[in-house]
Enzyme design. Structure first.
Site, PDB file in Angstrom:
ATOM      1  CG  HIS A  12      -1.940  -0.984   1.362  1.00 49.49           C
ATOM      2  ND1 HIS A  12      -2.063  -1.818   2.432  1.00 49.49           N
ATOM      3  CD2 HIS A  12      -2.951  -1.302   0.528  1.00 49.49           C
ATOM      4  CE1 HIS A  12      -3.118  -2.609   2.275  1.00 49.49           C
ATOM      5  NE2 HIS A  12      -3.665  -2.325   1.114  1.00 49.49           N
ATOM      6  CE  LYS A  47     -11.958  -7.142   1.937  1.00 49.89           C
ATOM      7  NZ  LYS A  47     -10.670  -6.639   1.468  1.00 49.89           N
ATOM      8  NE  ARG A  63      -2.696  -7.053  -4.489  1.00 48.40           N
ATOM      9  CZ  ARG A  63      -3.553  -7.268  -3.528  1.00 48.40           C
ATOM     10  NH1 ARG A  63      -3.129  -7.674  -2.346  1.00 48.40           N
ATOM     11  NH2 ARG A  63      -4.838  -7.113  -3.712  1.00 48.40           N
ATOM     12  CB  SER A  89      -4.336  -6.630   4.542  1.00 48.39           C
ATOM     13  OG  SER A  89      -3.905  -5.391   4.066  1.00 48.39           O
TER      14      SER A  89
HETATM   15  P1  ADP Z   1      -9.891  -3.529  -0.481  1.00 48.17           P
HETATM   16  O1  ADP Z   1     -10.545  -4.293   0.613  1.00 48.17           O
HETATM   17  O2  ADP Z   1     -10.635  -2.324  -0.931  1.00 48.17           O
HETATM   18  O3  ADP Z   1      -9.351  -4.338  -1.632  1.00 48.17           O
HETATM   19  P2  ADP Z   1      -7.177  -3.325   0.432  1.00 48.17           P
HETATM   20  O4  ADP Z   1      -6.682  -2.629   1.648  1.00 48.17           O
HETATM   21  O5  ADP Z   1      -7.017  -4.807   0.390  1.00 48.17           O
HETATM   22  O6  ADP Z   1      -8.650  -2.893   0.295  1.00 48.17           O
HETATM   23  O7  ADP Z   1      -6.506  -2.711  -0.859  1.00 48.17           O
HETATM   24  C1  ADP Z   1      -6.632  -1.353  -1.201  1.00 48.17           C
HETATM   25  C2  ADP Z   1      -5.968  -1.114  -2.543  1.00 48.17           C
HETATM   26  O8  ADP Z   1      -4.580  -1.393  -2.439  1.00 48.17           O
HETATM   27  C3  ADP Z   1      -6.474  -1.998  -3.677  1.00 48.17           C
HETATM   28  O9  ADP Z   1      -6.413  -1.260  -4.878  1.00 48.17           O
HETATM   29  C4  ADP Z   1      -5.481  -3.117  -3.717  1.00 48.17           C
HETATM   30  O10 ADP Z   1      -5.430  -3.705  -4.999  1.00 48.17           O
HETATM   31  C5  ADP Z   1      -4.215  -2.353  -3.401  1.00 48.17           C
HETATM   32  N1  ADP Z   1      -3.175  -3.191  -2.836  1.00 48.17           N
HETATM   33  C6  ADP Z   1      -3.229  -4.005  -1.788  1.00 48.17           C
HETATM   34  N2  ADP Z   1      -2.049  -4.621  -1.569  1.00 48.17           N
HETATM   35  C7  ADP Z   1      -1.215  -4.153  -2.537  1.00 48.17           C
HETATM   36  C8  ADP Z   1       0.130  -4.406  -2.902  1.00 48.17           C
HETATM   37  N3  ADP Z   1       0.882  -5.287  -2.251  1.00 48.17           N
HETATM   38  N4  ADP Z   1       0.627  -3.744  -3.954  1.00 48.17           N
HETATM   39  C9  ADP Z   1      -0.147  -2.879  -4.643  1.00 48.17           C
HETATM   40  N5  ADP Z   1      -1.395  -2.610  -4.376  1.00 48.17           N
HETATM   41  C10 ADP Z   1      -1.939  -3.230  -3.337  1.00 48.17           C
END
Ligand code: ADP
Length: 166
Positions: free
Chosen positions: A21, A45, A96, A133
């Site tokens: 992130h 979630k 990703r 996460s």
């Molecule tokens: P959501 O539940 O909305 O998917 P996340 O916190 O899992 O929320 O992810 C928020 C954003 O960050 C999304 O666009 C996700 O694809 C991106 N994201 C999560 N992990 C990574 C990572 N390792 N690299 C790049 N983008 C990421």
């Protein structure tokens, strides 16, 4: 002609925030004048940290790294409605892998159809292409070393939280 001020919203669960992130955030601030990291209070979630805790951890990192032009807030309800309230021009999302593309494509099309807002994607560094996460929470539960994948303050909080849960 003066360039328009561009405000972006980066929505997510951030439960907890990872280096993946942060990589997206650091790329995003080069593209926009202001970036709002919007921590969603997802009703679906299964969450480990409260939205307040997640906001706090992100704020600590932003402060420590001296990143400017970034705000952190929690929100509930629809992302597009939140973005409209904040007068954001675009939504920022991270990619990703190709697996992300399918879901993100659908989400971006829906958001554009219902609210006319564009989504800008940035690809993460290949170092974090596998970081999520969910996996971080699982590895932490099994006592794995996560120091390359999450910031130190998050690692410390995770250890504390999981000790309490056992
Ligand atoms: P959501 O539940 O909305 O998917 P996340 O916190 O899992 O929320 O992810 C928020 C954003 O960050 C999304 O666009 C996700 O694809 C991106 N994201 C999560 N992990 C990574 C990572 N390792 N690299 C790049 N983008 C990421």
């Amino acid at each position: 002609m003066a360039r328009k001020f561009v405000r972006a919203v980066f929505p997510g669960s951030f439960d907890p925030i990872t280096n993946g992130h942060l990589d997206v955030i650091e790329r995003g601030i080069k593209l926009f004048d202001e970036l709002i990291i919007a921590v969603g209070k997802s009703p679906i979630k299964n969450q480990l940290f409260t939205p307040q805790e997640r906001v706090q951890m992100i704020e600590e990192i932003i402060r420590k790294r001296n990143i400017s032009g970034v705000l952190v807030e929690s929100f509930d309800g629809l992302t597009v409605e939140y973005a409209a309230r904040k007068k954001a021009d675009v939504i920022l999302r991270g990619l990703r892998s190709l697996t992300d593309v399918q879901y993100e494509f659908q989400l971006a099309m829906t958001n554009r159809a219902v609210a006319g807002i564009e989504t800008v994607f940035v690809m993460t560094s290949e170092k974090y292409g596998f970081t999520s996460s969910t996996l971080i929470r699982e590895v932490a539960l099994l006592g794995g070393d996560l120091s390359n994948l999450i910031p130190e303050n998050v690692h410390n909080r995770l250890k504390k939280r999981l000790k309490k849960k056992k």
